[in-house]
Motif scaffolding. Structure first.
Motif, PDB file in Angstrom:
ATOM      1  N   GLN A   1       2.408   8.407   4.694  1.00  0.00           N
ATOM      2  CA  GLN A   1       2.635   8.334   3.261  1.00  0.00           C
ATOM      3  C   GLN A   1       1.836   9.437   2.568  1.00  0.00           C
TER       4      GLN A   1
ATOM      5  N   THR B   1       3.372   4.050  -1.623  1.00  0.00           N
ATOM      6  CA  THR B   1       3.365   4.616  -2.982  1.00  0.00           C
ATOM      7  C   THR B   1       4.687   4.479  -3.723  1.00  0.00           C
TER       8      THR B   1
ATOM      9  N   TYR C   1      -5.852  10.122  -2.824  1.00  0.00           N
ATOM     10  CA  TYR C   1      -5.137  10.610  -4.001  1.00  0.00           C
ATOM     11  C   TYR C   1      -6.068  11.440  -4.882  1.00  0.00           C
TER      12      TYR C   1
ATOM     13  N   TRP D   1      -7.072  -0.694   2.340  1.00  0.00           N
ATOM     14  CA  TRP D   1      -6.034   0.336   2.336  1.00  0.00           C
ATOM     15  C   TRP D   1      -5.844   0.947   0.949  1.00  0.00           C
TER      16      TRP D   1
ATOM     17  N   GLY E   1      -1.666   8.656   1.991  1.00  0.00           N
ATOM     18  CA  GLY E   1      -1.821   7.282   2.461  1.00  0.00           C
ATOM     19  C   GLY E   1      -3.023   7.134   3.360  1.00  0.00           C
TER      20      GLY E   1
ATOM     21  N   LEU F   1      -6.314   4.792  -0.017  1.00  0.00           N
ATOM     22  CA  LEU F   1      -5.230   5.497  -0.692  1.00  0.00           C
ATOM     23  C   LEU F   1      -5.722   6.142  -1.982  1.00  0.00           C
TER      24      LEU F   1
ATOM     25  N   THR G   1       0.814  -1.220   0.000  1.00  0.00           N
ATOM     26  CA  THR G   1       0.000   0.000   0.000  1.00  0.00           C
ATOM     27  C   THR G   1       0.843   1.264   0.000  1.00  0.00           C
TER      28      THR G   1
END
Length: 461
Positions: free
Chosen positions: A395, A356, A425, A417, A398, A421, A354
């Motif tokens: 993250q 990036t 994003y 997850w 994240g 994410l 998970t």
């Protein structure tokens, strides 16, 4: 002592015995016969290293035997001997593929020298074949790990491109494996037996890089105590890999373009033109098209090196490959008597899958090497990963950490997850575009319809 086997064919038994005696004393293993059919049988079953045959025989002459031998083993040298030498028959034999044509008035030493020359040529040819095979094993496409659709699509293009002699431009972020792809292209190309010469265009100032590429004459500049052959000349008949091509200074771009167009180079401080036959494979993590529009990269050079472009996907678009790659690196670094590491705990693998990965495969390799060095048990745990992987919320975009992760299956945790994410994003993407959907879609590299679907999926307005 020589161990090669020589097949001897002549319709006169005394002649075959004489040849066996001469070549046997030189250490060669000899198979001798007066029967062409027996010779053909041995060609197929015994795989001799060389055929020594008479030209004129009643049942099958030497030219016919030569043709059959070439069909069975095209690389095996054939030496044709005759008591009735003529220029016409010599020319015909050589044109048909004979290594040498000798009249029977030869001396023993002459025969031995001819045989050794022929076998040396065969050994070199076999060595080239073996080296090609070793290159394919080391740099073959099967060694580029990944089963994701994104990578397989790229590899299909790379396989086709490798067979051609066209110049190739490899695009991709840092750490995506551009040099690995370049080496695989070379190893599976017709130039595989020739040099693969890498050049880092970003590591040297312009004057030194010019000398590295084109070479220089003695005294061409301060410190040039001796003449030096350039890397382009060193790559003759092979592949020149120009890494970080986007960093090449404009002045050198002009000289490189001329060299590629003329297929000739001139050393720094020299006047002589040197012919070069090279295939260019370039790589960059920069957008050359943008650099062209900004006047920082020559458009004519861009089209010269970009006959075929290959875009490598970043690791974040290859999440299906992370477990495979991480396991590969674990096997590489978990070696030695002091190491007992055998795998990853589920939570650790979820964290890897998970993340990036801005540093792509190179960063993953570094993380796994670190974890193997720090691991105290048989399984790498979440605690043995770097802090920015252990805390997903740190993250970029994240998902937040969850205490219930251990109650989920690996598949369920991954889906949760990855979904979080993706939502984070998309929200950040739209925010950066000031709410402009078209601009956000362009920045994400997707169309408006797909972006709207994802925004609706995650409840983002």
């Amino acid at each position: 002592m020589a161990t090669e086997r020589i097949l001897i064919l002549d319709d006169e038994p005394d002649v075959t015995k004489s040849w066996v005696r001469i070549l046997g004393s030189a250490g060669y293993q000899c198979l001798a016969t007066t029967d062409p059919q027996q010779a053909l049988h041995w060609l197929e079953s015994e795989h001799p290293d060389l055929l020594l045959t008479d030209l004129r025989m009643p049942e099958m002459d030497g030219m016919q035997m030569l043709a059959r031998a070439r069909e069975i083993d095209p690389q095996m040298p054939v030496v044709v001997l005759t008591g009735y030498a003529s220029i016409e028959s010599a020319v015909a034999a050589v044109k048909a593929g004979a290594f040498e044509y000798l009249p029977k008035s030869f001396s023993n030493d002459q025969l031995k020298i001819t045989i050794e020359r022929a076998l040396t040529k065969r050994r070199l040819e076999l060595e080239v074949v073996n080296l090609r095979e070793q290159l394919r094993v080391v740099f073959g496409f099967e060694n580029i790990l990944g089963r994701s659709a994104a990578l397989q699509q790229v590899l299909d293009l790379v396989r086709k491109a490798a067979r051609s002699d066209a110049n190739i431009l490899i695009l991709g972020e840092s750490g995506t494996g551009k040099e690995l792809i370049a080496r695989a292209i070379h190893a599976n190309s017709p130039r595989a037996a020739e040099p693969f010469v890498p050049v880092d265009c970003a590591s040297l100032p312009e004057n030194l890089l010019e000398s590295e590429l084109f070479g220089h004459e003695k005294g061409a500049f301060t410190g040039a105590a001796t003449a030096k052959k350039g890397l382009m000349e060193a790559a003759h008949r092979g592949t020149l890999f120009l890494d970080e091509l986007g960093e090449l200074p404009l002045g050198l771009q002009v000289k490189l373009l001329r060299a590629l167009q003329e297929r000739q180079i001139r050393q720094v401080g020299g006047t002589r033109q040197i012919d070069v036959d090279i295939r260019i494979v370039s790589a960059t993590n920069r957008n050359l098209h943008t650099l062209v529009s900004e006047g920082k990269f020559r458009e004519d050079l861009y089209y010269r090196v970009n006959v075929i472009d290959i875009a490598l996907p970043p690791l974040r678009e290859r999440s299906d490959d992370i477990e495979l790659l991480a396991t590969h690196f674990l096997r590489k670094y978990a070696r030695g008597p002091q190491t007992t590491v055998k795998g990853f705990e589920p939570e650790a693998m979820v964290a890897l899958e998970t993340y990036t990965w801005p540093g792509n495969v190179r960063e993953l390799q570094n993380v796994v090497e670190r974890a193997c060095a720090l691991a105290e048990g048989e399984m790498i745990t979440l605690a043995e990963l770097p802090a920015h992987l252990r805390t997903p919320s740190s993250q970029p975009g994240g998902p937040p950490p969850t205490n219930s992760a251990s109650k989920l299956t690996l598949k369920q945790a991954r889906e949760r997850w990855v979904g979080q994410l993706e939502g984070a994003y998309m929200a950040n993407l739209l925010k950066q575009a000031g709410g402009n959907v078209s601009e956000a879609a362009r920045n994400a590299g997707i169309d408006r319809k797909t972006l709207r679907h994802l925004l609706t999926k995650h409840g983002i307005r």
